[in-house]
Design a protein around this motif. Structure first.
Motif, short mmCIF file in Angstrom:
data_model
loop_
_atom_site.label_atom_id
_atom_site.label_comp_id
_atom_site.label_asym_id
_atom_site.label_seq_id
_atom_site.Cartn_x
_atom_site.Cartn_y
_atom_site.Cartn_z
N CYS A 187 0.73 -1.28 0.02
CA CYS A 187 0.19 -0.03 0.12
C CYS A 187 1.06 1.23 0.00
CB CYS A 187 -1.09 0.10 1.19
SG CYS A 187 -1.91 -1.56 1.17
N ASN A 188 2.09 1.28 0.14
CA ASN A 188 2.85 2.21 0.30
C ASN A 188 4.40 1.91 -0.22
OD1 ASN A 188 3.22 0.69 2.70
ND2 ASN A 188 4.82 1.90 3.13
N GLY A 201 -1.86 -6.25 2.69
CA GLY A 201 -3.36 -7.03 3.08
C GLY A 201 -3.16 -8.24 2.69
N LYS A 202 -3.66 -9.13 3.64
CA LYS A 202 -3.80 -10.67 3.17
C LYS A 202 -4.96 -11.17 2.25
CE LYS A 202 -1.21 -13.09 6.62
NZ LYS A 202 -1.18 -13.48 7.70
N THR A 203 -5.90 -10.29 2.07
CA THR A 203 -6.83 -10.39 1.12
C THR A 203 -7.21 -9.33 0.38
OG1 THR A 203 -8.75 -9.40 2.62
CG2 THR A 203 -8.33 -11.76 3.10
N VAL A 204 -7.99 -9.35 -0.74
CA VAL A 204 -8.30 -8.39 -1.48
C VAL A 204 -9.09 -7.35 -0.77
CG1 VAL A 204 -9.60 -7.62 -3.73
CG2 VAL A 204 -8.27 -10.05 -3.59
N LEU A 263 -6.48 -5.43 1.02
CA LEU A 263 -5.64 -4.52 0.53
C LEU A 263 -6.42 -3.57 -0.09
CD1 LEU A 263 -2.87 -4.71 -0.69
CD2 LEU A 263 -3.60 -6.04 -2.32
N GLN A 264 -7.58 -3.39 -0.47
CA GLN A 264 -8.47 -2.32 -1.05
C GLN A 264 -8.46 -1.30 0.04
OE1 GLN A 264 -11.78 -4.44 -2.53
NE2 GLN A 264 -10.96 -4.69 -4.72
N GLU A 311 -7.26 2.76 0.36
CA GLU A 311 -8.04 3.59 0.47
C GLU A 311 -7.73 4.59 1.58
OE1 GLU A 311 -12.93 4.26 1.83
OE2 GLU A 311 -12.30 2.67 0.21
N MET A 312 -7.20 4.04 2.83
CA MET A 312 -6.75 4.58 3.84
C MET A 312 -5.59 5.61 3.46
SD MET A 312 -7.17 1.77 6.94
CE MET A 312 -6.29 2.72 8.13
#
Length: 197
Positions: free
Chosen positions: A139-140, A153-156, A159-160, A164-165
């Motif tokens: 995410c970064n 993230g360990k799931t889609v 991760l989404q 977003e955050m």
């Protein structure tokens, strides 16, 4: 014909994106042609490609084994986790924080194994998803020569949510810089201008 049951790890992504990961050697145009010809069905019905997959959904692929092999279905994700010793700072059922070392690329594309590929291999092994329906992402991003924490993230859906955050600036980023030599003036680096005071 094979049937794929969507797990909670893979839920939350579009059907076309998921199938592109499962059939990496199939041209996108052919995938959409297979939707139109009903060679691929979702829960027994038509697939357009923009459906958001849910846990428990079933995708039926009406292809011969030879065709599936040609499209890369039987390829398992390569085990690249061992090529980088992952420095896992935190892990729970949804989140993984890894300390990326300097000199390791964040994203795939260079000759060296990226931190994303290493995380991908690690999660594929740990979650038992070697087929590759879920691909890890971070995410970064950090430059290749920068070390620091990366979030995955360990799931889609996780991760989404993390992406977003980050986009909404709900995650604080703190950077530290090591300087060599003698600093004779104070620097105001707040705001990213890098201009001297």
């Amino acid at each position: 014909m094979i049937e794929i049951k969507i797990t909670k790890i893979d839920a939350g992504q579009r059907s076309d994106k998921y199938l592109q990961k499962m059939l990496p050697k199939m041209p996108k145009s052919l995938l959409y042609k297979m939707f139109r010809k009903k060679n691929i069905k979702l829960n027994g019905g038509k697939v357009v490609g923009n459906e958001i997959l849910e846990a428990g959904d079933r995708l039926a692929l009406y292809f011969a084994d030879e065709a599936l092999d040609n499209f890369g279905y039987f390829q398992e994700q390569s085990d690249v986790a061992a090529s980088i010793n992952l420095d896992i700072i935190y892990e729970d059922s949804k989140l993984l924080l890894v300390n990326k070392p300097a000199g390791v690329p964040a994203q795939p594309g260079s000759k060296e194994t990226s931190i994303v590929e290493a995380i991908d291999g690690y999660l594929a092994e740990k979650l038992g998803d070697k087929k590759g329906g879920f691909r890890a992402g971070i995410c970064n991003r950090l430059d290749m020569n920068t070390s620091g924490l990366v979030m995955s993230g360990k799931t889609v859906t996780v991760l989404q949510d993390l992406n977003e955050m980050v986009a909404e600036h709900k995650v604080n980023k703190i950077y530290h810089c090591i300087l060599a030599g003698e600093l004779k003036e104070n620097l105001d680096l707040k705001g990213g201008t890098g201009k001297r005071r």
